[in-house]
Design a protein around this motif. Structure first.
Motif, PDB file in Angstrom:
ATOM      1  N   LEU A   8      18.576  -4.144  -4.120  1.00 19.96           N
ATOM      2  CA  LEU A   8      17.482  -3.540  -3.387  1.00 19.96           C
ATOM      3  C   LEU A   8      16.060  -3.789  -4.484  1.00 19.96           C
ATOM      4  O   LEU A   8      15.955  -3.599  -5.611  1.00 19.96           O
ATOM      5  CB  LEU A   8      17.557  -1.929  -3.705  1.00 19.96           C
ATOM      6  N   ASN A   9      15.062  -4.456  -3.643  1.00 16.01           N
ATOM      7  CA  ASN A   9      13.708  -4.870  -4.237  1.00 16.01           C
ATOM      8  C   ASN A   9      13.007  -3.751  -4.830  1.00 16.01           C
ATOM      9  O   ASN A   9      12.560  -2.638  -3.840  1.00 16.01           O
ATOM     10  CB  ASN A   9      13.050  -5.544  -3.300  1.00 16.01           C
ATOM     11  N   HIS A  10      12.668  -3.878  -6.137  1.00 12.64           N
ATOM     12  CA  HIS A  10      11.797  -2.632  -6.616  1.00 12.64           C
ATOM     13  C   HIS A  10      10.500  -3.153  -7.398  1.00 12.64           C
ATOM     14  O   HIS A  10      10.086  -2.337  -8.327  1.00 12.64           O
ATOM     15  CB  HIS A  10      12.889  -2.084  -7.871  1.00 12.64           C
ATOM     16  N   THR A  11      10.295  -4.417  -6.815  1.00  9.41           N
ATOM     17  CA  THR A  11       8.979  -5.121  -7.307  1.00  9.41           C
ATOM     18  C   THR A  11       9.329  -5.659  -8.722  1.00  9.41           C
ATOM     19  O   THR A  11      10.290  -5.369  -9.366  1.00  9.41           O
ATOM     20  CB  THR A  11       7.785  -4.127  -7.320  1.00  9.41           C
ATOM     21  N   ASN A  12       8.541  -6.682  -8.852  1.00  8.81           N
ATOM     22  CA  ASN A  12       8.843  -7.861  -9.524  1.00  8.81           C
ATOM     23  C   ASN A  12       8.596  -7.289 -10.992  1.00  8.81           C
ATOM     24  O   ASN A  12       9.542  -7.180 -12.248  1.00  8.81           O
ATOM     25  CB  ASN A  12       8.104  -8.934  -9.695  1.00  8.81           C
ATOM     26  N   ASP A  13       7.551  -6.430 -11.456  1.00  7.99           N
ATOM     27  CA  ASP A  13       7.337  -5.986 -12.537  1.00  7.99           C
ATOM     28  C   ASP A  13       7.058  -4.530 -12.695  1.00  7.99           C
ATOM     29  O   ASP A  13       6.571  -3.899 -13.924  1.00  7.99           O
ATOM     30  CB  ASP A  13       6.017  -6.672 -13.046  1.00  7.99           C
ATOM     31  N   HIS A  14       7.209  -3.604 -11.617  1.00 10.52           N
ATOM     32  CA  HIS A  14       7.367  -2.216 -11.767  1.00 10.52           C
ATOM     33  C   HIS A  14       5.890  -1.748 -11.976  1.00 10.52           C
ATOM     34  O   HIS A  14       5.603  -0.771 -12.414  1.00 10.52           O
ATOM     35  CB  HIS A  14       8.215  -1.664 -12.635  1.00 10.52           C
ATOM     36  N   LEU A  15       4.912  -2.545 -11.394  1.00  5.15           N
ATOM     37  CA  LEU A  15       3.419  -2.075 -11.679  1.00  5.15           C
ATOM     38  C   LEU A  15       3.129  -1.170 -10.857  1.00  5.15           C
ATOM     39  O   LEU A  15       3.619  -0.709  -9.814  1.00  5.15           O
ATOM     40  CB  LEU A  15       2.464  -3.255 -11.141  1.00  5.15           C
ATOM     41  N   TYR A  16       2.170  -0.313 -11.142  1.00  9.94           N
ATOM     42  CA  TYR A  16       1.764   0.781 -10.355  1.00  9.94           C
ATOM     43  C   TYR A  16       0.892   0.200  -9.281  1.00  9.94           C
ATOM     44  O   TYR A  16      -0.248  -0.342  -9.655  1.00  9.94           O
ATOM     45  CB  TYR A  16       0.886   1.971 -11.323  1.00  9.94           C
ATOM     46  N   LEU A  17       1.194   0.504  -7.983  1.00 11.26           N
ATOM     47  CA  LEU A  17       0.503  -0.077  -6.721  1.00 11.26           C
ATOM     48  C   LEU A  17      -0.392   0.746  -5.866  1.00 11.26           C
ATOM     49  O   LEU A  17      -0.777   0.293  -4.869  1.00 11.26           O
ATOM     50  CB  LEU A  17       1.387  -0.672  -5.879  1.00 11.26           C
ATOM     51  N   GLY A  18      -0.721   1.976  -6.556  1.00 13.14           N
ATOM     52  CA  GLY A  18      -1.650   2.803  -5.908  1.00 13.14           C
ATOM     53  C   GLY A  18      -3.254   2.578  -6.662  1.00 13.14           C
ATOM     54  O   GLY A  18      -3.528   1.466  -6.694  1.00 13.14           O
ATOM     55  N   CYS A  19      -3.826   3.892  -6.873  1.00 10.76           N
ATOM     56  CA  CYS A  19      -5.048   3.582  -7.483  1.00 10.76           C
ATOM     57  C   CYS A  19      -5.068   2.939  -8.964  1.00 10.76           C
ATOM     58  O   CYS A  19      -3.934   3.126  -9.396  1.00 10.76           O
ATOM     59  CB  CYS A  19      -5.914   4.787  -7.469  1.00 10.76           C
ATOM     60  N   VAL A  20      -6.268   2.683  -9.524  1.00 11.72           N
ATOM     61  CA  VAL A  20      -6.405   2.129 -10.809  1.00 11.72           C
ATOM     62  C   VAL A  20      -6.205   3.451 -11.523  1.00 11.72           C
ATOM     63  O   VAL A  20      -7.141   4.250 -11.374  1.00 11.72           O
ATOM     64  CB  VAL A  20      -7.563   1.509 -11.035  1.00 11.72           C
ATOM     65  N   GLN A  21      -5.269   3.879 -12.404  1.00 11.41           N
ATOM     66  CA  GLN A  21      -5.114   5.012 -13.096  1.00 11.41           C
ATOM     67  C   GLN A  21      -6.120   5.071 -14.415  1.00 11.41           C
ATOM     68  O   GLN A  21      -6.212   4.279 -15.183  1.00 11.41           O
ATOM     69  CB  GLN A  21      -3.629   5.152 -13.423  1.00 11.41           C
ATOM     70  N   ASP A  22      -6.718   6.215 -14.602  1.00 16.87           N
ATOM     71  CA  ASP A  22      -7.366   6.715 -15.522  1.00 16.87           C
ATOM     72  C   ASP A  22      -6.645   7.828 -16.469  1.00 16.87           C
ATOM     73  O   ASP A  22      -6.919   8.866 -15.910  1.00 16.87           O
ATOM     74  CB  ASP A  22      -8.965   6.991 -15.097  1.00 16.87           C
ATOM     75  N   PHE A  23      -6.017   7.479 -17.645  1.00 15.02           N
ATOM     76  CA  PHE A  23      -5.419   8.466 -18.555  1.00 15.02           C
ATOM     77  C   PHE A  23      -6.273   9.142 -19.327  1.00 15.02           C
ATOM     78  O   PHE A  23      -5.755   9.710 -20.313  1.00 15.02           O
ATOM     79  CB  PHE A  23      -4.398   7.616 -19.060  1.00 15.02           C
ATOM     80  N   SER A  24      -7.683   9.301 -19.232  1.00 21.41           N
ATOM     81  CA  SER A  24      -8.462   9.799 -20.112  1.00 21.41           C
ATOM     82  C   SER A  24      -8.329  11.466 -20.029  1.00 21.41           C
ATOM     83  O   SER A  24      -8.613  12.216 -20.687  1.00 21.41           O
ATOM     84  CB  SER A  24      -9.825   9.643 -20.048  1.00 21.41           C
ATOM     85  N   VAL A  25      -7.728  11.760 -18.825  1.00 21.95           N
ATOM     86  CA  VAL A  25      -7.280  12.993 -18.624  1.00 21.95           C
ATOM     87  C   VAL A  25      -5.882  13.390 -18.141  1.00 21.95           C
ATOM     88  O   VAL A  25      -5.184  12.089 -17.834  1.00 21.95           O
ATOM     89  CB  VAL A  25      -7.965  13.671 -17.436  1.00 21.95           C
ATOM     90  N   PRO A  72      -3.172  15.604 -15.788  1.00 24.15           N
ATOM     91  CA  PRO A  72      -2.506  14.340 -15.368  1.00 24.15           C
ATOM     92  C   PRO A  72      -3.746  13.347 -15.137  1.00 24.15           C
ATOM     93  O   PRO A  72      -4.763  13.548 -15.081  1.00 24.15           O
ATOM     94  CB  PRO A  72      -1.940  14.666 -13.954  1.00 24.15           C
ATOM     95  N   PHE A  73      -3.362  12.149 -14.817  1.00 26.17           N
ATOM     96  CA  PHE A  73      -4.207  10.982 -14.551  1.00 26.17           C
ATOM     97  C   PHE A  73      -5.223  11.244 -13.150  1.00 26.17           C
ATOM     98  O   PHE A  73      -4.834  11.832 -12.600  1.00 26.17           O
ATOM     99  CB  PHE A  73      -3.720   9.493 -14.410  1.00 26.17           C
ATOM    100  N   LYS A  74      -6.320  10.338 -13.361  1.00 25.42           N
ATOM    101  CA  LYS A  74      -7.228  10.621 -12.222  1.00 25.42           C
ATOM    102  C   LYS A  74      -7.378   9.070 -11.828  1.00 25.42           C
ATOM    103  O   LYS A  74      -7.164   8.192 -12.436  1.00 25.42           O
ATOM    104  CB  LYS A  74      -8.544  11.353 -12.601  1.00 25.42           C
ATOM    105  N   CYS A  75      -7.891   8.843 -10.519  1.00 23.07           N
ATOM    106  CA  CYS A  75      -8.063   7.522  -9.864  1.00 23.07           C
ATOM    107  C   CYS A  75      -9.400   7.303 -10.540  1.00 23.07           C
ATOM    108  O   CYS A  75     -10.505   7.725 -10.430  1.00 23.07           O
ATOM    109  CB  CYS A  75      -8.137   7.495  -8.558  1.00 23.07           C
ATOM    110  N   ALA A  76      -9.408   5.950 -10.806  1.00 24.58           N
ATOM    111  CA  ALA A  76     -10.734   5.357 -11.462  1.00 24.58           C
ATOM    112  C   ALA A  76     -11.702   5.056 -10.307  1.00 24.58           C
ATOM    113  O   ALA A  76     -11.105   4.799  -8.930  1.00 24.58           O
ATOM    114  CB  ALA A  76     -10.663   4.097 -12.078  1.00 24.58           C
ATOM    115  N   THR A  77     -12.949   5.162 -10.179  1.00 28.17           N
ATOM    116  CA  THR A  77     -13.667   4.880  -9.361  1.00 28.17           C
ATOM    117  C   THR A  77     -14.855   3.930  -9.501  1.00 28.17           C
ATOM    118  O   THR A  77     -15.143   3.482 -10.955  1.00 28.17           O
ATOM    119  CB  THR A  77     -14.395   6.167  -8.729  1.00 28.17           C
ATOM    120  N   ASN A  78     -15.513   3.278  -8.618  1.00 29.11           N
ATOM    121  CA  ASN A  78     -16.422   2.490  -8.814  1.00 29.11           C
ATOM    122  C   ASN A  78     -18.052   3.268  -8.942  1.00 29.11           C
ATOM    123  O   ASN A  78     -17.980   4.464  -8.790  1.00 29.11           O
ATOM    124  CB  ASN A  78     -16.805   1.290  -7.550  1.00 29.11           C
TER     125      ASN A  78
END
Length: 685
Positions: free
Chosen positions: A368-385, A387-393
């Motif tokens: 079963l295809n689980h993607t090549n590298d298991h990258l996170y394919l949602g928002c760009v994650q900001d782990f400064s908090v 749980p994480f928050k989504c990075a914004t422009n």
């Protein structure tokens, strides 16, 4: 001149004359009409007369689960329909009497909300059409063919007792069971199920009344006397199934017994289909998983301080041999959700014995295809908090993984499968952490680049987390296939680690836990588990029960765990083994767990969901020994769930399961479908 009388008018006049003769013989109008008809028809719909009671609530839940059409009348509501001859039956076409319902379900044998006239109408209706009735929770009495629950008898909690299916029960619709059905006892301090046990009265040749036990329970302190839990009261040809215990759809005993009750009630002929699905996905194959730190109550690389380090968890070649042997022993395939980039990265550093072992035995597994590298394919994650928050422009818009990143992760893993000879369904995908799919509160919508990437890589089904999204939905070219998460965590390879993390999540702060259970109204705190024994003594039976209930509830969803759970202590196997052992202890070999692929599960869920909107187009009835399924004019062929007895001929796409023929049959417009039923179906012909 002779008056011109139409043919229908002449027929009506003839019926009127003959009817007058019948009335002259002392018959009531409805009885006279019944004598004149040349045939009878029984429509495939169940009548449920409810009264806010546990019995009919239990049965309705089972009907919903099994996709069976029914009409409910709440007897407690003002203005409800009156149960009359005309409500229950009528005359259609020339000389054909129609039963509008194929079975009747009541709270008990004579609900107080029904008048004497309504009870009489039910009696007449059931006798005329051989309609069966369920009394869904009854106090034993001679009115239903049982002694009072005393001398010998029992009334009280049923927790921990075991019901035995009799030979008559197996022949009467319960042939999918092995014989014993345990009643759950989840808490020693709480009464979970209440019921009554009584001995059947002897058959009476004069009144032609008898009681046949389908499921019995040993009466406590009564020299092994057997009390009837479930059975059939035959009142001179009118048949009631009598249930003397409360149950609900969240209990194993209800899930296990319901199909037999339905089979008996409908003579094994009804719209609807139900199977037991058992599919398990193993994520992160070719990758190692981070480990839980018992000393720091965190996961390395996730929420641990940077100074905390623990070795990662990775299967070995010996674990692959064990997996193959387990699959062969159980006749079940585990779906290996692989990350080809993990293999590529490992081999770039030197020998990779695990990868080589898996590829050497590639034909032993479903991939079963689980993607090549298991990258996170949602928002760009900001782990400064946390749980994480989504990075914004700069303007505050969420930054997302790009279309090209998503496309490459899917396509490169498809290419890896082609190069390494892995037999995959190209349209199946599980993204890492189900990423890219909406996840509240950080990601209230899907990654906007996801749908196009799915379409351009040919994805037709994508795994989703059932705890977040239990319903199926469409994303681009794909439908989601919800997966049940298991409390066998990805960051544990040893039983002691699993018990320690469980304690952290499910014990109070006073007991050294995180206190999450105290702050979550959907959770319950437990006493701390012994980390040496708690996994086997508590987590395994608890998780196996949850998995078993999912399996027997007609839920076309997979479960998922991780490759780490097949390594080291191999902690997933005890859960799987207990689930399968308990299932096989309950169900006969004619009712195997369906080890479906993700595509098959997605298709089944789509069919179940679509049926909720298309069922109104279908008319199904039994007449002259045949089941006829027709479709409203002008509509496209419709998949219809059908269950019929073994020995039925005609129709299409139904197959043997649970002692019956069941499945999704295509009903075309104009011709419909016709099934010729065996003589065991005793509705009037």
């Amino acid at each position: 001149m002779e008056r011109n009388v139409s043919w229908p008018g002449r027929v009506a006049a003839w019926v009127s004359c003959v009817g007058a003769l019948a009335l002259g013989q002392g018959l009531q109008p409805a009885e006279a009409e019944a004598q004149l008809v040349l045939g009878r028809r029984v429509d495939l719909k169940i009548l449920v007369l409810s009264a806010g009671d546990v019995g009919t609530a239990m049965f309705k839940a089972g009907l919903d689960e099994g996709l069976v059409p029914y009409t409910e009348i709440d007897l407690t509501k003002a203005g409800r329909p009156v149960i009359t001859d005309a409500f229950l039956a009528d005359t259609v076409s020339l000389f054909t009497r129609r039963a509008k319902f194929q079975a009747v379900v009541l709270p008990n044998e004579a609900p107080s909300q029904l008048t004497a006239a309504e009870l009489a109408a039910l009696d007449k209706f059931e006798r005329e059409f051989k309609i069966r009735q369920l009394d869904s929770y009854v106090y034993p009495s001679p009115a239903v063919g049982l002694n009072w629950p005393a001398n010998p008898g029992y009334l009280g909690p049923m927790d921990g007792k075991t019901a035995t299916i009799t030979a008559a029960g197996k022949a009467g619709g319960f042939g999918y069971l092995n014989g014993n059905v345990p009643f759950e006892d989840l808490s020693p301090t709480v009464s979970e199920t209440y019921g009554y046990l009584a001995v059947p009265l002897p058959a009476d040749a004069v009144t032609k009344r008898s009681f046949t036990t389908f499921a019995s329970v040993t009466i406590p302190n009564a020299d092994n006397a057997q009390g009837a839990l479930l059975g059939v009261f035959n009142d001179n040809g009118r048949e009631h199934m009598v249930l003397t215990s409360s149950m609900n759809q969240y209990q194993l005993q209800q899930q296990v017994l319901f199909n037999g009750i339905l089979n008996w009630l409908t003579y094994g002929v009804h719209l609807g289909t139900e199977k037991s699905f058992f599919t398990v996905h193993i994520d992160d194959v070719f990758l190692d998983d981070a480990r839980w730190s018992a000393a720091n109550n965190c996961t390395v690389g996730d929420d641990c301080p940077a100074t905390v380090d623990e070795p990662t968890i990775l299967m070995t070649p010996a674990d692959v041999d064990y997996l193959i042997a387990w699959q062969n022993r159980n006749g079940i395939k585990l779906d290996l959700a692989y990350n080809g980039g993990g293999y590529t990265a490992a081999t770039a550093l030197g020998p990779f014995p695990l990868g080589d072992k898996l590829l050497q035995n590639r034909s032993q597994f479903r991939w079963l295809n689980h993607t090549n590298d298991h990258l996170y394919l949602g928002c760009v994650q900001d782990f400064s908090v946390a749980p994480f928050k989504c990075a914004t422009n700069a303007s505050g818009a969420i930054l997302w993984a790009s279309y090209q990143e998503i496309y490459d992760q899917i396509r490169n893993n498809q290419v890896f499968a082609q190069q390494k000879g892995l037999a995959i369904a190209n349209g199946e995908l599980v993204t890492g952490e189900h990423s890219g799919l909406r996840r509240a509160p950080q990601e209230p919508s899907d990654n906007p680049n996801l749908a196009r990437a799915f379409t351009n890589t040919g994805i037709t089904v994508v795994g989703s987390d059932n705890s977040r999204e239990p319903a199926q939905r469409i994303i681009g070219s794909a439908r989601t296939s919800p997966r049940y998460p298991m409390s066998v965590y990805y960051n544990t390879g040893k039983k002691s680690e699993a018990a320690d993390e469980y304690n952290w999540i499910y014990t109070s702060t006073a007991n050294g836990g995180s206190g999450l259970c105290e702050n979550n109204p959907a959770s319950t705190c437990i006493a701390p588990l012994d980390t040496a024994t708690g996994y086997d003594s508590y987590i395994v039976p608890y998780e196996a029960r949850v998995m078993l209930l999912h399996t027997v509830s007609n839920s076309p969803r997979s479960h998922y765990a991780h490759q780490s759970n097949l390594a080291e202590d191999r902690i997933l196997y005890p859960v799987l083994d207990k689930t399968l052992a308990d299932y096989k202890g309950l169900c006969a070999t004619n009712t195997p767990g369906v080890n479906a692929t993700m595509t098959q599960l997605s298709t089944e869920m789509r069919n179940q969901t679509t049926w909720q909107t298309t069922r109104s187009r279908i008319t199904a009835y039994i007449q002259n020994g045949q089941l006829k399924v027709t479709l409203a004019s002008g509509t496209a062929a419709t998949l219809t769930p059908v269950t019929v007895p073994t020995g039925t001929t005609g129709g299409n796409a139904v197959s043997a399961y649970g002692g019956y023929l069941t499945g999704w049959s295509s009903t075309p417009w104009l011709t419909g479908q016709t099934y010729t039923l065996p003589s065991s179906v005793a509705y009037p012909r």
